[in-house]
Design a protein around this motif. Structure first.
Motif, short mmCIF file in Angstrom:
data_model
loop_
_atom_site.label_atom_id
_atom_site.label_comp_id
_atom_site.label_asym_id
_atom_site.label_seq_id
_atom_site.Cartn_x
_atom_site.Cartn_y
_atom_site.Cartn_z
N LEU A 87 0.87 -1.17 0.00
CA LEU A 87 0.00 0.00 0.00
C LEU A 87 0.91 1.22 0.00
O LEU A 87 1.84 1.32 0.82
N ALA A 88 0.69 2.14 -0.94
CA ALA A 88 1.58 3.29 -1.08
C ALA A 88 0.78 4.55 -1.37
O ALA A 88 -0.40 4.49 -1.71
N ARG A 89 1.45 5.70 -1.25
CA ARG A 89 0.84 6.98 -1.60
C ARG A 89 1.79 7.74 -2.51
O ARG A 89 3.01 7.59 -2.42
N TRP A 90 1.23 8.54 -3.40
CA TRP A 90 2.01 9.33 -4.36
C TRP A 90 1.18 10.53 -4.77
O TRP A 90 0.00 10.66 -4.45
N ALA A 91 1.81 11.44 -5.51
CA ALA A 91 1.14 12.65 -5.95
C ALA A 91 0.61 12.45 -7.37
O ALA A 91 1.31 11.92 -8.24
N GLY A 92 -0.63 12.92 -7.61
CA GLY A 92 -1.22 12.84 -8.94
C GLY A 92 -0.76 13.98 -9.82
O GLY A 92 0.00 14.87 -9.38
N PRO A 93 -1.19 14.03 -11.07
CA PRO A 93 -0.78 15.10 -11.99
C PRO A 93 -1.19 16.49 -11.49
O PRO A 93 -0.50 17.47 -11.78
N ASP A 94 -2.28 16.56 -10.75
CA ASP A 94 -2.74 17.85 -10.24
C ASP A 94 -2.11 18.21 -8.91
O ASP A 94 -2.44 19.22 -8.29
N GLY A 95 -1.21 17.35 -8.41
CA GLY A 95 -0.56 17.58 -7.13
C GLY A 95 -1.31 17.00 -5.96
O GLY A 95 -0.79 16.98 -4.83
N GLY A 96 -2.51 16.52 -6.17
CA GLY A 96 -3.30 15.94 -5.10
C GLY A 96 -2.79 14.56 -4.71
O GLY A 96 -2.13 13.88 -5.50
N PRO A 97 -3.09 14.12 -3.50
CA PRO A 97 -2.61 12.81 -3.04
C PRO A 97 -3.37 11.66 -3.69
O PRO A 97 -4.56 11.76 -3.94
#
Length: 200
Positions: A97-107
């Motif tokens: 399970l991971a987290r990253w930033a989307g193209p719009d900068g949102g999580p």
């Protein structure tokens, strides 16, 4: 070459039947079609596939981008992840399970496969699509060329098989016609065959 020899062999033979000549010409025509048509079909199919795959490569490179993802915690178990480019299952990568930033900068977050074993808090490179969802790496030009070559070879083999299949069907029809003529000849001979007074 065998077909040419067959035509020449039957050219002046008094036992030659019309179906024999047609069969020899069919063999020669099929050989020429396979020799010329199969490579041409393979070349055209390979070129068309290569162009389409290069378009896919450019599109994937434009839409997909690598981002840094941070491991939240390991997921339960290891799964088999199919390769989208080959559709062949292979032993799965560790999933976390991971987290990253989307193209719009949102999580963004979710369960993803990692290229190597990682622990909670570690970062790794993750490919995402235009919407920030996990995606496979874009196809490279070498893979596109390999797939195009396989498509061309498959088209050449299919063309050759189609021509040979058509030739065999035509020869089968000639054989049926030949047997019917033999049956008709035996019918005309009737019961007098071999009798001393039958004039044979």
């Amino acid at each position: 070459m065998r077909a040419i020899r067959g035509i020449w062999h039957w050219r002046g033979n008094p036992l030659r039947r019309r179906t024999d000549r047609w069969e020899a010409w069919l063999a020669l025509g099929a050989a020429l079609l396979i020799a010329v048509g199969a490579p041409a079909a393979g070349w055209f199919a390979g070129r068309a596939a290569h162009g389409a795959l290069l378009t896919t490569v450019r599109l994937q490179r434009h839409e997909r981008r690598p981002v840094w993802a941070t491991v939240t915690r390991p997921a339960s178990g290891t799964r088999v992840v199919p390769d989208p480019d080959t559709s062949v299952p292979h032993p799965g990568h560790p999933r976390v399970l991971a987290r990253w930033a989307g193209p719009d900068g949102g999580p963004r977050s979710g369960e993803v496969a990692t290229p190597r074993p990682v622990r909670a808090g570690e970062r790794f490179r993750l490919w995402t699509d235009a919407h920030g969802r996990p995606a496979p790496p874009p196809m490279d030009e070498g893979t596109a060329g390999t797939h195009a070559g396989l498509a061309g070879a498959g088209a050449a083999v299919a063309f050759g098989g189609l021509v040979e299949g058509a030739r065999r069907l035509a020869v089968r029809q000639l054989m049926v016609r030949r047997f019917r003529r033999w049956d008709a000849a035996w019918e005309r001979a009737g019961q007098d065959w071999g009798r001393a007074d039958a004039g044979s």
